[in-house]
Design an enzyme around this catalytic site. Structure first.
Site, PDB file in Angstrom:
ATOM      1  N   HIS A 215       0.879  -1.189  -0.166  1.00 48.12           N
ATOM      2  CA  HIS A 215      -0.127   0.183  -0.049  1.00 48.12           C
ATOM      3  C   HIS A 215       1.000   1.227  -0.077  1.00 48.12           C
ATOM      4  O   HIS A 215       2.071   1.220   0.362  1.00 48.12           O
ATOM      5  CB  HIS A 215      -0.941  -0.152   1.238  1.00 48.12           C
TER       6      HIS A 215
ATOM      7  N   CYS B  11       0.866  -3.127  17.561  1.00 41.50           N
ATOM      8  CA  CYS B  11       2.131  -3.526  16.906  1.00 41.50           C
ATOM      9  C   CYS B  11       3.014  -2.300  16.823  1.00 41.50           C
ATOM     10  O   CYS B  11       2.510  -1.239  16.615  1.00 41.50           O
ATOM     11  CB  CYS B  11       2.223  -4.432  15.678  1.00 41.50           C
TER      12      CYS B  11
END
Length: 629
Positions: free
Chosen positions: A62, A168
């Site tokens: 992306h 994360c």
């Protein structure tokens, strides 16, 4: 976001770049791009930061860029699979590419979250892989998205037995995958689970106070710090984000079976992974201080170095660095920044140990150490406690606050407010200052002995020191040994020993440069993928980012690490031999003009890089032609 023109179900590609090329082509066909070349560059740039091959056969490349006219998705299936540098080391078969416009606020992150959630369902992934037409592929996605929305709507009134927080470091795919896996596993077990995601665009699905009060316990599946204060008195498990994905059932059962420990915020009993050792805890606290300190050291160091570059030594040698207005301004601001180094180090070490109450305590302890305060001279200046003193002050302050928290644990709840506002800062600062003042003379004596030994070293001894500290940079490339060498060098900057910093930076630049040179001049030792990665290491090496060598070292440690150590040691020894100095603790080749003896330093880097390159070429055997593909 996804249209028929952006889907291809029978793709045959052999490399990661070919896969990206095909996805970019699909995106372009969908009419989403204004500049296809720029979009591809942004996608490839994103891959250098962290792979988007998230595992389980999935890849979601992306980019967010001005080359995108409107947000879009492209999807493809590679039935034979392709190596996409996935986190689990396995081929990727199912690809979704996300294109986001700069004008659209976090739309790509929302798409990432939805995709990650849907793709956690293995049955759904297989159905997508087996889709025979593009319309069938689109219909499967529509049905899955509707089912997820309906499930969330139906569960909105549930009383959750288990709560979770997932996070994360990048705050993208794994954050949402862990959340989805925990919630889905809870459904299968008949145990309602709600997961809060702390992603790149902030916290979503936030846990409410009422939900926390009613829950059996909380799972923290995170690879970064999460504020636990709201979970005071509840059973809490803290673990890695990957455990939220792969050990979801075990974690949920531990909460339900009352196997989790109660978290007490007022006693600062921080929940930790069971595997964390005392040594690792101390190292984590130290690195928390160092990571917060480095921006002050780097910014101040480079500004001071620029001040000397822009000054005129002949005006007044005794005032060199402040003879001209520009130089004086740069040096003054740099000294302000540099002067914050030790208090920041101590403050954030203490905060890592004792949470927010430790920050002010450690900060003042660092200032007491920095000033060299003694009982005979409270104004300071008699001793040079320096870096070591501030380091001790940080740990002392943190553990004193922990002791105060324990001592105050029996104070009536109605008086809770006086602890953070009165007891911890007053008693903590005073006790830490007293202890730091007591140890300042001893630490000062150690510092004076160390500085005297360094300043009194003969040329041969300095060369040996340069070899050792530079070689340490290549042993674990960003690990504890590498950081120990770097921290030692930065501590010596404050003492006026600038040669060590130059040797250490030289050592850290060599691993990526040696590998880049080897992939250029000895191509038959590397695969095509390794040769492509090797080119990036030129920039990483010149920027003093030794971590660029880690993928090569991880795949062939017995050859790569010794070669890099030899190259780094060579560069560090030569830097010392040439008398090179460095006042800025970072910057690589870009701060070369600010260095002492810059041309000789550049020569040391070149020689060390080629030595590492040739040693690596000797150690690695040429590959067969089929292995090089």
């Amino acid at each position: 976001m996804l249209s028929v023109s952006g889907i291809d179900l029978n793709v045959d590609v052999l490399t990661k770049e070919e896969a990206i090329d095909h996805l970019v082509e699909l995106m372009d066909k969908s009419g989403k791009l204004s500049d296809r070349k720029l979009f591809k560059e942004k996608v490839l740039s994103r891959e250098t930061q962290f792979t988007t091959g998230i595992g389980d056969g999935i890849a979601i490349p992306h980019a967010k860029t001005t080359a995108v006219k409107e947000a879009g998705l492209a999807a493809m299936v590679v039935k034979n699979g392709v190596d996409f540098d996935s986190l689990d080391g396995k081929p990727a078969y199912l690809f979704f590419m996300i294109a986001a416009s700069e004008n659209e606020n976090n739309l790509h992150l929302d798409a990432l979250a939805r995709l990650s959630a849907m793709l956690m369902d293995e049955v759904f992934r297989k159905r997508l892989m087996q889709a025979e037409t593009k319309m069938e592929f689109l219909t499967l996605i529509d049905e899955k998205e509707s089912a997820i929305a309906k499930d969330k709507e139906n569960s909105s009134s549930e009383s959750y037995r288990v709560l979770a927080v997932t996070a994360c470091p990048t705050g993208i795919a794994h954050t949402y995958m862990a959340a989805e896996e925990l919630e889905n596993r809870g459904k299968l077990l008949g145990i309602p689970v709600k997961a809060e995601t702390q992603g790149a665009d902030g916290a979503k699905n936030v846990l409410t106070a009422e939900e926390i009060a009613k829950a059996d316990g909380i799972i923290i599946a995170a690879d970064k710090n999460v504020d636990l204060s709201r979970f005071d008195g509840k059973p809490v498990i803290v673990t890695k984000v990957s455990d939220g994905i792969h050990k979801s059932e075990e974690l949920i059962n531990r909460i339900v079976n009352k196997e989790a420990k109660i978290y007490h915020n007022n006693q600062n009993e921080n929940a930790k992974e069971e595997s964390e050792s005392l040594g690792h805890g101390i190292y984590k606290h130290l690195m928390n201080g160092v990571s917060h300190m480095l921006p002050f050291v780097i910014g101040g160091g480079i500004l001071i170095a620029l001040a000397f570059l822009f000054d005129d030594y002949t005006i007044d040698p005794s005032n060199f660095g402040k003879n001209t207005p520009v130089a004086a301004y740069l040096k003054t601001v740099g000294e302000f920044s540099f002067g914050m180094m030790l208090p920041i180090l101590a403050g954030y070490i203490a905060m890592s140990i004792a949470d927010r109450p430790g920050l002010a305590v450690g900060f003042i302890g660092g200032m007491v150490a920095n000033a060299g305060v003694t009982f005979s001279n409270p104004a300071g200046g008699d001793v040079n406690a320096g870096f070591l003193g501030a380091l001790f002050a940080g740990f002392v302050g943190g553990y004193i606050v922990l002791a105060l928290k324990k001592a105050c644990s029996k104070i009536p709840h109605s008086l809770e407010g006086i602890k953070p506002m009165l007891i911890y800062p007053v008693a903590g600062i005073l006790l830490t200052a007293v202890v730091t003042t007591m140890i300042n003379p001893f630490v000062g004596a150690i510092n004076d002995s160390l500085n005297g030994a360094l300043n009194g070293m003969e040329s041969s001894s300095k060369i040996l020191l340069g070899i050792v500290v530079a070689g340490m940079q290549s042993t674990d490339m960003g690990g504890p040994i590498n950081k120990a060498s770097y921290v030692f060098a930065t501590s010596q900057l404050a003492e006026g020993n600038f040669e060590i910093m130059a040797a250490v930076m030289a050592g850290g630049m060599i691993p990526p440069l040696a590998i880049a040179l080897c992939t250029t001049f000895f191509k038959n030792r590397f695969t095509e993928k390794e040769r492509q990665s090797g080119m990036v290491n030129y920039l990483l090496g010149l920027s003093f980012i030794s971590e660029g060598a880690i993928p090569f070292a991880a795949s062939d440690p017995l050859r790569v690490i010794p070669a890099c150590i030899i190259g780094s040691a060579t560069a560090g020894g030569l830097s010392m031999l040439f008398g090179c100095t460095l006042r800025a603790p970072h910057g690589g080749i870009f701060v070369l003009p600010t260095m002492g003896n810059p041309l000789a330093y550049a020569l040391a880097i070149v020689i060390g890089s080629f030595v590492g390159c040739f040693v690596l070429a000797l150690l690695k055997k040429p590959k067969m032609s089929e292995e090089m593909q």
